[in-house]
Design a protein around this motif. Structure first.
Motif, PDB file in Angstrom:
ATOM      1  N   ALA A 292      33.851  64.068  15.700  1.00 48.06           N
ATOM      2  CA  ALA A 292      34.184  63.419  17.292  1.00 48.06           C
ATOM      3  C   ALA A 292      33.835  64.385  18.286  1.00 48.06           C
ATOM      4  O   ALA A 292      33.553  63.028  19.063  1.00 48.06           O
ATOM      5  N   ARG A 293      32.982  65.150  18.386  1.00 51.94           N
ATOM      6  CA  ARG A 293      32.088  65.729  19.461  1.00 51.94           C
ATOM      7  C   ARG A 293      30.504  64.695  19.823  1.00 51.94           C
ATOM      8  O   ARG A 293      30.571  64.255  21.255  1.00 51.94           O
ATOM      9  N   LEU A 294      30.005  63.788  19.042  1.00 49.65           N
ATOM     10  CA  LEU A 294      29.451  63.177  18.567  1.00 49.65           C
ATOM     11  C   LEU A 294      29.775  61.777  19.078  1.00 49.65           C
ATOM     12  O   LEU A 294      28.771  60.837  19.900  1.00 49.65           O
ATOM     13  N   THR A 295      30.618  61.119  18.610  1.00 53.04           N
ATOM     14  CA  THR A 295      31.158  60.043  18.577  1.00 53.04           C
ATOM     15  C   THR A 295      31.903  59.689  20.023  1.00 53.04           C
ATOM     16  O   THR A 295      32.371  57.798  20.105  1.00 53.04           O
ATOM     17  N   MET A 296      32.598  60.533  20.315  1.00 47.71           N
ATOM     18  CA  MET A 296      33.649  60.393  21.212  1.00 47.71           C
ATOM     19  C   MET A 296      33.692  59.313  22.627  1.00 47.71           C
ATOM     20  O   MET A 296      34.609  58.375  22.341  1.00 47.71           O
ATOM     21  N   LEU A 297      32.682  59.469  23.396  1.00 47.41           N
ATOM     22  CA  LEU A 297      31.530  59.195  24.192  1.00 47.41           C
ATOM     23  C   LEU A 297      30.766  58.365  23.333  1.00 47.41           C
ATOM     24  O   LEU A 297      29.468  57.916  24.785  1.00 47.41           O
ATOM     25  N   HIS A 298      30.563  58.138  22.151  1.00 41.73           N
ATOM     26  CA  HIS A 298      29.324  57.063  21.667  1.00 41.73           C
ATOM     27  C   HIS A 298      28.766  55.874  22.414  1.00 41.73           C
ATOM     28  O   HIS A 298      27.812  55.100  22.548  1.00 41.73           O
ATOM     29  N   GLY A 299      30.263  54.644  22.780  1.00 43.50           N
ATOM     30  CA  GLY A 299      29.542  53.955  23.442  1.00 43.50           C
ATOM     31  C   GLY A 299      29.456  53.470  24.826  1.00 43.50           C
ATOM     32  O   GLY A 299      28.649  52.651  25.167  1.00 43.50           O
ATOM     33  N   GLN A 300      29.128  54.842  24.922  1.00 43.29           N
ATOM     34  CA  GLN A 300      28.249  54.426  26.547  1.00 43.29           C
ATOM     35  C   GLN A 300      27.197  55.142  25.884  1.00 43.29           C
ATOM     36  O   GLN A 300      26.694  55.759  27.162  1.00 43.29           O
ATOM     37  N   GLY A 301      27.066  55.747  24.900  1.00 46.19           N
ATOM     38  CA  GLY A 301      25.623  56.464  24.897  1.00 46.19           C
ATOM     39  C   GLY A 301      25.837  57.497  25.492  1.00 46.19           C
ATOM     40  O   GLY A 301      24.137  58.513  25.548  1.00 46.19           O
ATOM     41  N   LEU A 302      26.524  58.107  25.065  1.00 46.29           N
ATOM     42  CA  LEU A 302      26.435  59.640  25.354  1.00 46.29           C
ATOM     43  C   LEU A 302      26.580  60.685  24.433  1.00 46.29           C
ATOM     44  O   LEU A 302      28.036  60.311  23.100  1.00 46.29           O
ATOM     45  N   ALA A 303      26.731  61.565  24.537  1.00 43.40           N
ATOM     46  CA  ALA A 303      26.656  62.643  23.177  1.00 43.40           C
ATOM     47  C   ALA A 303      27.584  63.877  24.167  1.00 43.40           C
ATOM     48  O   ALA A 303      27.412  64.504  25.199  1.00 43.40           O
ATOM     49  N   LEU A 304      28.579  64.872  23.644  1.00 45.86           N
ATOM     50  CA  LEU A 304      29.264  66.137  24.441  1.00 45.86           C
ATOM     51  C   LEU A 304      29.006  67.214  23.858  1.00 45.86           C
ATOM     52  O   LEU A 304      27.564  67.477  22.783  1.00 45.86           O
ATOM     53  N   GLY A 305      28.874  67.809  24.935  1.00 48.62           N
ATOM     54  CA  GLY A 305      27.931  69.577  24.865  1.00 48.62           C
ATOM     55  C   GLY A 305      29.087  70.175  24.157  1.00 48.62           C
ATOM     56  O   GLY A 305      30.164  70.000  23.467  1.00 48.62           O
ATOM     57  N   LEU A 306      27.973  70.822  22.848  1.00 55.58           N
ATOM     58  CA  LEU A 306      28.836  72.022  21.911  1.00 55.58           C
ATOM     59  C   LEU A 306      29.226  72.922  22.625  1.00 55.58           C
ATOM     60  O   LEU A 306      30.210  73.548  21.760  1.00 55.58           O
ATOM     61  N   TYR A 307      28.745  73.320  23.200  1.00 55.75           N
ATOM     62  CA  TYR A 307      28.899  74.288  23.916  1.00 55.75           C
ATOM     63  C   TYR A 307      30.329  74.556  24.837  1.00 55.75           C
ATOM     64  O   TYR A 307      31.106  75.330  25.732  1.00 55.75           O
ATOM     65  N   ASP A 308      30.414  73.217  25.816  1.00 56.30           N
ATOM     66  CA  ASP A 308      31.389  72.612  26.382  1.00 56.30           C
ATOM     67  C   ASP A 308      31.619  71.395  26.030  1.00 56.30           C
ATOM     68  O   ASP A 308      30.657  70.899  26.406  1.00 56.30           O
ATOM     69  N   SER A 309      32.395  70.498  25.829  1.00 55.87           N
ATOM     70  CA  SER A 309      32.575  69.281  24.968  1.00 55.87           C
ATOM     71  C   SER A 309      32.911  68.536  26.798  1.00 55.87           C
ATOM     72  O   SER A 309      32.863  66.948  27.004  1.00 55.87           O
ATOM     73  N   ARG A 310      33.339  69.510  27.947  1.00 51.34           N
ATOM     74  CA  ARG A 310      33.795  68.407  29.426  1.00 51.34           C
ATOM     75  C   ARG A 310      31.916  67.682  29.847  1.00 51.34           C
ATOM     76  O   ARG A 310      31.882  67.241  30.958  1.00 51.34           O
ATOM     77  N   ARG A 311      31.245  68.816  29.297  1.00 49.17           N
ATOM     78  CA  ARG A 311      29.438  68.082  29.348  1.00 49.17           C
ATOM     79  C   ARG A 311      28.947  67.059  28.447  1.00 49.17           C
ATOM     80  O   ARG A 311      29.378  67.590  27.470  1.00 49.17           O
ATOM     81  N   ALA A 312      28.409  66.103  29.102  1.00 48.54           N
ATOM     82  CA  ALA A 312      27.445  64.630  28.137  1.00 48.54           C
ATOM     83  C   ALA A 312      26.068  64.660  28.854  1.00 48.54           C
ATOM     84  O   ALA A 312      25.836  64.901  29.893  1.00 48.54           O
ATOM     85  N   ALA A 313      25.340  64.453  27.805  1.00 46.65           N
ATOM     86  CA  ALA A 313      24.378  63.609  27.750  1.00 46.65           C
ATOM     87  C   ALA A 313      23.948  62.790  26.766  1.00 46.65           C
ATOM     88  O   ALA A 313      24.073  61.581  26.348  1.00 46.65           O
ATOM     89  N   GLN A 314      22.772  61.933  27.636  1.00 44.20           N
ATOM     90  CA  GLN A 314      22.560  60.832  26.758  1.00 44.20           C
ATOM     91  C   GLN A 314      21.818  60.634  25.839  1.00 44.20           C
ATOM     92  O   GLN A 314      20.897  61.560  25.693  1.00 44.20           O
ATOM     93  N   LEU A 315      21.709  60.179  25.393  1.00 42.82           N
ATOM     94  CA  LEU A 315      21.209  60.030  23.832  1.00 42.82           C
ATOM     95  C   LEU A 315      19.907  59.573  24.001  1.00 42.82           C
ATOM     96  O   LEU A 315      19.400  59.420  22.781  1.00 42.82           O
TER      97      LEU A 315
END
Length: 471
Positions: A292-315
């Protein structure tokens, strides 16, 4: 080798009136007394009359490979790193330090523990890394060294509270076990676990996969709430996490064990997590927190942080995906800790070998033998550490405080609930606190302030008790 010294040079600023932050060296020794290395630890202590009766908070970080600098800068030290208030904006690569407005110095002395090859502590060159890089060896030499510090400062009869973050919670169990089995007699009054990994999803998957998956539901729900995807009310991440925790350990886990999730439960899960019914059906029937962390914002090309899911990074980062909730913090806090040590301790380099302070040593984790989260600990069993903790708490009569952030996908709020149930201790012996934060919950300003109040109350209760049966 440089000479081993101690104390704080005169004239250095001590920002908390009545308290002194100083450093000293302690030998790390094996079971047979052989020297393993030299530990360089700092402590925030009072010299006021009767200070020997004050509780001693022994502070561990995790990793394995992390030094106590994280907890000093973020929670307990006299100087704090200045980070964005919301814990989400980008931190400055050279963050400022400020005098802590609140702390525990009025209630307790604090010993900041840096294991070998972290902080300024160094393993002896003749000692192979494998001799100290396992849970049993780590816990044994640290238990002996803490006991040396307590005896050196006349604190053997003081109430001791172990505080461990992440893998540091496992370290606290190992240290307490060593005291119980081998001595010396230490008055263990409490254990505080921040973002604990004593019971964690990765290890539990090997022995109870469905429970491991159910534990992750509160993090999924809180994250969905944060991104406006949850249709649950109220739309507050902590409230969503609480609702998901009740669902996870009740109807959801029962359905997982039966192998089928009824339609009405799918609807509840869809409202909480923001996932569509088709996606939930494809989960067959469990929802994977990491997926879920890796796919929740997948449509925007983003993956969520492991230590804090409020932070995202470009795939599509050309450097490869780097956890946005951890990668920027290590160099920034490393620089902050250099200034902290220089300003408060007069230490720019380790007094052992002249090298700099090591906030995090990835080599320690890489070479850890069979005890770190996600490592080759599989043969131990997913509940084994929890049961060892229960034995420690029953024998010592110490109380336990569990604290975690609802956006944490390493430890997790759901895991704390399951751990507390597993311990099956009398009411009041275990308390749980959840925060709108990630793994390093104290780096979020509001969460740090709230947790300090909770921690202060815990220290006052267990540290001032009449408990007289030492560990």
């Amino acid at each position: 080798m440089l000479p081993l010294l101690g104390g704080s040079p005169p004239g250095l600023e001590q920002p908390v009136p009545g308290l002194n932050l100083s450093w000293e060296t302690i030998p790390a020794r094996a079971d047979d007394g052989a020297l393993l290395g030299t530990l360089v630890w700092s402590a925030l202590t009072s010299s006021a009359p009767g200070h020997q009766a004050r509780p001693v908070l022994v502070v561990f970080n995790g990793g394995p490979g992390a030094a106590s600098g994280w907890l000093q800068l973020g929670l307990l030290g006299p100087l704090q790193v200045a980070l964005p208030v919301d814990g989400m904006s980008a931190a400055s690569p050279v963050p400022m330090l400020r005098v802590a407005d609140k702390g525990l110095g009025a209630q307790a002395d604090m010993l900041f523990v840096d294991p070998l090859d972290t902080g300024f502590s160094r393993r002896d060159a003749a000692v192979a890394p494998g001799r100290v890089r396992s849970g049993p060896a780590d816990g044994a030499y640290l238990a002996r060294a803490v006991a040396v510090w307590l005896a050196r400062h006349g604190r053997r009869n003081s109430p001791v509270i172990l505080l461990g973050e992440s893998f540091g919670a496992e370290r606290a169990v190992a240290v307490a076990e060593h005291w119980l089995r081998h001595g010396p007699r230490v008055r263990l009054a409490g254990i505080v676990m921040v973002s604990q990994t004593v019971l964690n999803e990765t290890d539990l998957r090997q022995t109870d996969r469905l429970q491991a998956l159910a534990m992750g539901l509160p993090t999924i729900a809180a994250t969905a709430c944060h991104y406006g995807r949850s249709r649950a009310a109220p739309r507050d991440p902590l409230a969503c996490a609480d609702a998901a925790a009740e669902l996870a350990q009740g109807p959801y886990l029962r359905a997982l064990r039966r192998g089928t999730v009824p339609s009405r439960l799918v609807d509840r899960l869809a409202r909480l997590t923001g996932l569509g019914r088709n996606a939930l059906r494809r989960a067959s029937p469990a929802i994977d927190r990491q997926q879920a962390r890796l796919t929740m914002l997948h449509g925007q090309g983003l993956a969520l942080g492991l230590y804090d899911s409020r932070r995202a990074a470009q795939l599509d980062d050309p450097r490869g995906w780097r956890d946005p909730s951890l990668a920027p913090l290590v160099p920034a806090l490393g620089l902050a800790m250099q200034r902290y040590n220089q300003r408060l301790l007069g230490l720019a380099r380790s007094p052992v070998d002249g090298t700099g302070y090591v906030l995090y040593n990835p080599e320690v984790r890489r070479t850890w033998r069979g005890e770190g989260p996600g490592s080759a600990r599989r043969s131990v069993g997913g509940y084994a550490l929890a049961d060892r903790l229960g034995a420690v708490l029953r024998r010592s009569r110490a109380d336990l405080l569990l604290a975690s952030g609802v956006f944490d996908s390493v430890g997790g709020y759901g895991a704390d609930r399951v751990l507390a149930d597993r311990l099956a201790l009398p009411p009041g012996r275990v308390s749980i606190a959840g925060y709108r934060a990630g793994h390093m919950l104290y780096l979020d300003g509001a969460s740090r302030a709230a947790f300090l109040l909770r921690l202060s109350a815990f220290v006052a209760r267990v540290g001032g008790s009449s408990q007289d049966t030492p560990a």
